[in-house]
Design a protein around this motif. Structure first.
Motif, PDB file in Angstrom:
ATOM      1  N   PRO A   1       8.527   9.930   4.156  1.00 32.69           N
ATOM      2  CA  PRO A   1       7.539   9.174   3.225  1.00 32.69           C
ATOM      3  C   PRO A   1       7.365  10.203   1.935  1.00 32.69           C
ATOM      4  N   PHE A   2       7.534   9.756   0.667  1.00 40.21           N
ATOM      5  CA  PHE A   2       7.396  10.314  -0.352  1.00 40.21           C
ATOM      6  C   PHE A   2       6.006  10.955  -0.663  1.00 40.21           C
ATOM      7  N   ARG A   3       5.206  10.083  -0.257  1.00 35.26           N
ATOM      8  CA  ARG A   3       3.545  10.172  -0.401  1.00 35.26           C
ATOM      9  C   ARG A   3       3.239  11.318   0.400  1.00 35.26           C
ATOM     10  N   GLU A   4       3.892  11.767   1.558  1.00 31.81           N
ATOM     11  CA  GLU A   4       3.532  12.800   2.331  1.00 31.81           C
ATOM     12  C   GLU A   4       4.054  14.118   2.163  1.00 31.81           C
ATOM     13  N   LEU A   5       5.014  14.195   0.795  1.00 33.32           N
ATOM     14  CA  LEU A   5       5.685  15.689   0.564  1.00 33.32           C
ATOM     15  C   LEU A   5       4.686  16.430  -0.026  1.00 33.32           C
TER      16      LEU A   5
ATOM     17  N   ALA B   1       0.933  -1.272  -0.033  1.00 32.75           N
ATOM     18  CA  ALA B   1       0.083  -0.032  -0.071  1.00 32.75           C
ATOM     19  C   ALA B   1       0.649   1.145  -0.027  1.00 32.75           C
ATOM     20  N   ASP B   2       1.948   1.261   0.572  1.00 33.37           N
ATOM     21  CA  ASP B   2       2.939   2.327   0.805  1.00 33.37           C
ATOM     22  C   ASP B   2       3.214   2.614  -0.556  1.00 33.37           C
TER      23      ASP B   2
ATOM     24  N   LEU C   1       3.569   5.797  -5.768  1.00 34.31           N
ATOM     25  CA  LEU C   1       3.532   5.742  -7.114  1.00 34.31           C
ATOM     26  C   LEU C   1       2.272   6.717  -7.371  1.00 34.31           C
ATOM     27  N   ILE C   2       0.952   6.825  -6.811  1.00 31.27           N
ATOM     28  CA  ILE C   2       0.074   7.768  -6.928  1.00 31.27           C
ATOM     29  C   ILE C   2       0.686   9.140  -6.757  1.00 31.27           C
TER      30      ILE C   2
END
Length: 165
Positions: free
Chosen positions: A73-77, A14-15, A20-21
């Motif tokens: 975490p890249f997704r939180e940038l 999921a991470d 990726l999204i």
């Protein structure tokens, strides 16, 4: 001697999907796009990579590298920080792979078409001309003139001389 990658190194979770999204939204920013096209693109990429151990390894390691490059975490940038990270890896094989597969998938999504105002292919609808696409108001009026020269052909060069040249 080459070894097989550890199964944990290629497993995508999921991470990784969230990274990726975030990558897709950052690399192909469209404020008018809802989350759906980005999520469906990520899911299709994740489904496709399982056909190749190489691509699966490349994607899983690349997505995890984003976290290391970001220091979080890249997704939180935020968008600016995520864009900086992607600029730094623009020449990486992983990012080239993403660009190669994401563009046709993302822009073939009908929800993306709606957001961009694209009506799809025109052939089945009779073409573009008679569906409101013949409004060339952004171009100057075309100069249409009738030819009023001689009706017969006037030879301006000797054909034999042209062949010899």
């Amino acid at each position: 001697m080459a070894t097989q990658p550890n199964i944990d190194e290629t497993a995508l979770g999921a991470d990784d999907r969230a990274n990726l999204i975030k990558l897709l939204r950052t690399a192909y920013p469209h404020a008018q796009f809802p989350d759906g096209p980005y999520e469906r693109t990520a899911d299709k990429i994740l489904d496709q990579v399982h056909e190749s151990v190489w691509h699966c390894t490349l994607l899983s390691r690349g997505l995890r590298t984003l976290d290391g490059a970001a220091g979080a975490p890249f997704r939180e940038l935020d968008d600016v920080a995520a864009s900086r990270v992607l600029t730094d890896i623009a020449d990486a094989e992983f990012f080239a792979f993403i660009r190669g597969v994401a563009v046709p998938i993302l822009y073939d999504d009908h929800e993306a078409w709606d957001a961009l105002g694209y009506e799809g292919e025109s052939f089945s609808k009779g073409g573009y001309l008679n569906r409101g696409f013949n409004d060339l108001d952004w171009l100057p009026d075309p100069r249409i003139e009738e030819y009023d020269g001689p009706e017969e052909f006037v030879e301006v060069a000797d054909q034999d001389q042209l062949k010899e040249a």
